[in-house]
Design a protein around this motif. Structure first.
Motif, PDB file in Angstrom:
ATOM      1  N   SER A  63      -4.688  -1.995   5.904  1.00  0.00           N
ATOM      2  CA  SER A  63      -3.927  -2.479   4.757  1.00  0.00           C
ATOM      3  C   SER A  63      -4.800  -2.853   3.560  1.00  0.00           C
ATOM      4  N   ARG A  64      -6.114  -2.867   3.742  1.00  0.00           N
ATOM      5  CA  ARG A  64      -7.022  -3.192   2.644  1.00  0.00           C
ATOM      6  C   ARG A  64      -7.675  -1.940   2.061  1.00  0.00           C
ATOM      7  N   SER A 110      -9.704   1.397   7.465  1.00  0.00           N
ATOM      8  CA  SER A 110      -9.596   0.426   6.365  1.00  0.00           C
ATOM      9  C   SER A 110      -8.288  -0.346   6.418  1.00  0.00           C
ATOM     10  N   GLU A 124      -8.736  -1.564  -1.571  1.00  0.00           N
ATOM     11  CA  GLU A 124      -9.895  -2.349  -1.995  1.00  0.00           C
ATOM     12  C   GLU A 124     -11.203  -1.614  -1.723  1.00  0.00           C
ATOM     13  N   ASN A 125     -11.135  -0.514  -0.992  1.00  0.00           N
ATOM     14  CA  ASN A 125     -12.345   0.230  -0.630  1.00  0.00           C
ATOM     15  C   ASN A 125     -12.728   1.162  -1.779  1.00  0.00           C
ATOM     16  N   ALA A 149      -7.567   4.951   5.413  1.00  0.00           N
ATOM     17  CA  ALA A 149      -6.822   3.790   5.901  1.00  0.00           C
ATOM     18  C   ALA A 149      -6.577   3.846   7.396  1.00  0.00           C
ATOM     19  N   VAL A 175       0.834  -1.201   0.000  1.00  0.00           N
ATOM     20  CA  VAL A 175       0.000   0.000   0.000  1.00  0.00           C
ATOM     21  C   VAL A 175       0.869   1.251   0.000  1.00  0.00           C
TER      22      VAL A 175
END
Length: 263
Positions: A106-107, A104, A110-111, A99, A73
């Motif tokens: 480390s993902r 959110s 994907e959001n 984040a 990321v």
């Protein structure tokens, strides 16, 4: 509430310093914005604050992003910050807020319900794609002996839309570890310099800097002529498709490739 715009330098250090100062305001993030460079038309009822790049603040933000979001990321955020689009500061800042503050983690990439994350993803992909093309199309040439260089120094000139030198230098440093070479971004007056057997680094020239065309070695001249002859010979005139060629290798890359240059 009054909108606050933090005006930062067009660099990774500038954007990361802006993120640090935005959090330091402790006023929430809904009405705080990061803007790269000056704006032509100022907004009414908005407070503008100019931010100077700070290496200490930059390192703190980078360390936090690496630790809490992971290297993948972090690299995506760096690529987005290296893009040529003026909205990158706001996109990177709001992605970091999503984040870290919104959770959110480390993902975050994907959001895709968050328009700022979508934009950050697009900018990162745009920069990554151009870096990939530059690695494929970049052409080195051997310089002749001169007062400031030694025989055998490799030099390449590029003109990318995005600031891709920090992303392509590790590739060539890994594959040419015993070579002295330089990559020059003429759109930003930025040099990537790799001394043989040492770590590579970046050098920024002044705005008034104009690079004189470097002299090539005799061996380089001979190889360039040979390569141009080879490129012309293997082509089949009746099957030439300039439209497809342009799709595979845009004109802005061909301008820096020896096989497309007329002597």
């Amino acid at each position: 509430m009054e909108e606050k715009y933090l005006i930062c330098e067009d660099s990774l250090e500038g954007i990361f310093t802006g993120i640090y100062d935005a959090y330091a305001l402790r006023e929430g993030h809904e009405h705080v914005h990061i803007q790269v460079g000056e704006e032509e038309n100022l907004r009414l009822f908005a407070n503008y604050m100019h931010i100077s790049p700070d290496p200490v603040k930059t390192e703190k933000v980078a360390g936090t992003l690496r630790k809490r979001l992971g290297e993948h990321v972090y690299h995506s955020i760096c690529r987005a910050a290296a893009s040529c689009y003026p909205d990158k500061g706001e996109a990177v800042y709001k992605t970091v807020v999503d984040a870290i503050t919104a959770g959110s983690g480390s993902r975050v990439m994907e959001n895709l319900r968050n328009p700022y994350v979508v934009r950050c993803f697009e900018l990162a992909r745009f920069t990554a794609n151009e870096a990939h093309y530059e690695i494929e199309f970049l052409r080195f040439q051997e310089l002749a002996g001169a007062e400031i260089v030694k025989e055998g120094v490799l030099f390449s000139r590029i003109g990318p839309k995005n600031n891709v030198i920090p992303f392509i230098m590790p590739h060539f440093a890994d594959r040419l570890p015993i070579e002295n070479f330089m990559v020059y971004d003429e759109n930003r007056n930025l040099f990537g310099v790799h001394p043989a057997g040492e770590e590579w680094y970046l050098v920024t020239a002044g705005e008034s800097f104009v690079l004189q065309e470097p002299a090539r070695s005799k061996r380089e001249e001979a190889y360039q002529e040979l390569f141009r002859a080879f490129h012309k010979t293997i082509g089949i005139k009746t099957r030439e498709n300039r439209k497809l060629q342009r799709q595979m290798c845009a004109y802005r890359y061909q301008d820096y490739m020896v096989e497309f240059q007329q002597k």
